[in-house]
Design a protein around this motif. Sequence first.
Motif, PDB file in Angstrom:
ATOM      1  N   ARG A 126       0.949  -1.275   0.285  1.00  0.00           N
ATOM      2  CA  ARG A 126      -0.190  -0.203  -0.354  1.00  0.00           C
ATOM      3  C   ARG A 126       0.842   1.404   0.038  1.00  0.00           C
ATOM      4  O   ARG A 126       0.707   2.557   0.484  1.00  0.00           O
ATOM      5  N   LEU A 127       1.894   1.177  -0.466  1.00  0.00           N
ATOM      6  CA  LEU A 127       2.675   2.611  -0.497  1.00  0.00           C
ATOM      7  C   LEU A 127       2.464   3.086  -0.724  1.00  0.00           C
ATOM      8  O   LEU A 127       3.032   4.667  -0.205  1.00  0.00           O
ATOM      9  N   LEU A 134      -6.649   3.038   3.323  1.00  0.00           N
ATOM     10  CA  LEU A 134      -6.089   2.230   4.105  1.00  0.00           C
ATOM     11  C   LEU A 134      -7.395   1.387   5.026  1.00  0.00           C
ATOM     12  O   LEU A 134      -8.307   2.865   6.157  1.00  0.00           O
ATOM     13  N   SER A 135      -7.237   0.270   5.142  1.00  0.00           N
ATOM     14  CA  SER A 135      -8.471  -0.115   6.350  1.00  0.00           C
ATOM     15  C   SER A 135      -7.918   0.600   7.767  1.00  0.00           C
ATOM     16  O   SER A 135      -7.005   0.954   7.448  1.00  0.00           O
ATOM     17  N   GLY A 136      -9.055   0.052   8.497  1.00  0.00           N
ATOM     18  CA  GLY A 136      -8.690   0.247   9.891  1.00  0.00           C
ATOM     19  C   GLY A 136      -7.461  -0.698  10.442  1.00  0.00           C
ATOM     20  O   GLY A 136      -6.392  -0.103  10.600  1.00  0.00           O
ATOM     21  N   GLY A 137      -7.078  -1.313  10.491  1.00  0.00           N
ATOM     22  CA  GLY A 137      -6.332  -2.598  10.346  1.00  0.00           C
ATOM     23  C   GLY A 137      -4.965  -1.732   9.372  1.00  0.00           C
ATOM     24  O   GLY A 137      -3.466  -1.766  10.458  1.00  0.00           O
ATOM     25  N   LEU A 142       0.141   1.167  10.132  1.00  0.00           N
ATOM     26  CA  LEU A 142       0.731   2.963  10.051  1.00  0.00           C
ATOM     27  C   LEU A 142       1.048   3.766  11.075  1.00  0.00           C
ATOM     28  O   LEU A 142       2.364   4.358  11.478  1.00  0.00           O
ATOM     29  N   ALA A 143       0.274   3.716  11.605  1.00  0.00           N
ATOM     30  CA  ALA A 143       0.802   4.724  12.779  1.00  0.00           C
ATOM     31  C   ALA A 143       1.578   4.035  14.247  1.00  0.00           C
ATOM     32  O   ALA A 143       2.300   4.160  14.829  1.00  0.00           O
ATOM     33  N   VAL A 144       2.069   2.421  14.441  1.00  0.00           N
ATOM     34  CA  VAL A 144       3.108   1.679  14.738  1.00  0.00           C
ATOM     35  C   VAL A 144       4.336   2.155  13.975  1.00  0.00           C
ATOM     36  O   VAL A 144       5.234   2.684  14.457  1.00  0.00           O
TER      37      VAL A 144
END
Length: 233
Positions: A126-127, A134-137, A142-144
């Motif tokens: 998904r770069l 993006l999906s929630g997962g 990405l947040a991590v």
Amino acid sequence: MLKLDKIDTFYGESQALFKVSLQVKEAEVVTLLGRNGMGKSTTIRSIMGLTPIRHGQISFAEKLIHTLPSYSIARLGLGLVPEGRQIFPNLTVRENLIATASNFTGSATPYTTDDIFTIFPRLKDRLNNFGNQLSGGEQQMLAVGRALMINPRLLILDEATEGLAPLVRREIWRGLAILKSKGLAILIIDKNLKALMNIAEHHYIMEKGQIVWDGTTAELQSLPDLQSRYLGV
């Protein structure tokens, strides 16, 4: 590494935390447990300087941090994965990762985007997608990854897998297990007790803004009545 010593936190005149004390040691995974509204997120906000404490002390690597602004706390090596993810919706996955990338901690092997893709392979596919595509997962991964790009010494996750599908949850927990194997200290809020007990060494339970119990995974597993009393729905 991280130590909270009898902190009190208020929202206006309403007290939210009462003499909260906890600690996270080097390379240790610690959980902060409790039902909704018991003060877990406020504790995280207090650590990060987002909701200043009124009494007590917070130290990180033997340095007092509770009087510092949030950006200074982050630069010391505290990486936050906030509740709600808060990624940049109009930036791509790659742009989200590099936007705040830094090495203020002086890591000899700073994280690269390739390192993030090794931990969360789905992000590589998904770069060039924007955050809002993006999906929630995927947003949580990405947040991590974004938090890791500041090369933290301690990673803090507020609701690590809330609202995610079981398959995606497994990917998040697998990624966190990789980080644990690398010796990264982690403080986690989540409701998935089984997964938490598989990865964490120590647990704190909150009730009405106070720490009402703490102990090891083995101790928590041996106390089903305690789990039901403070964590059952």
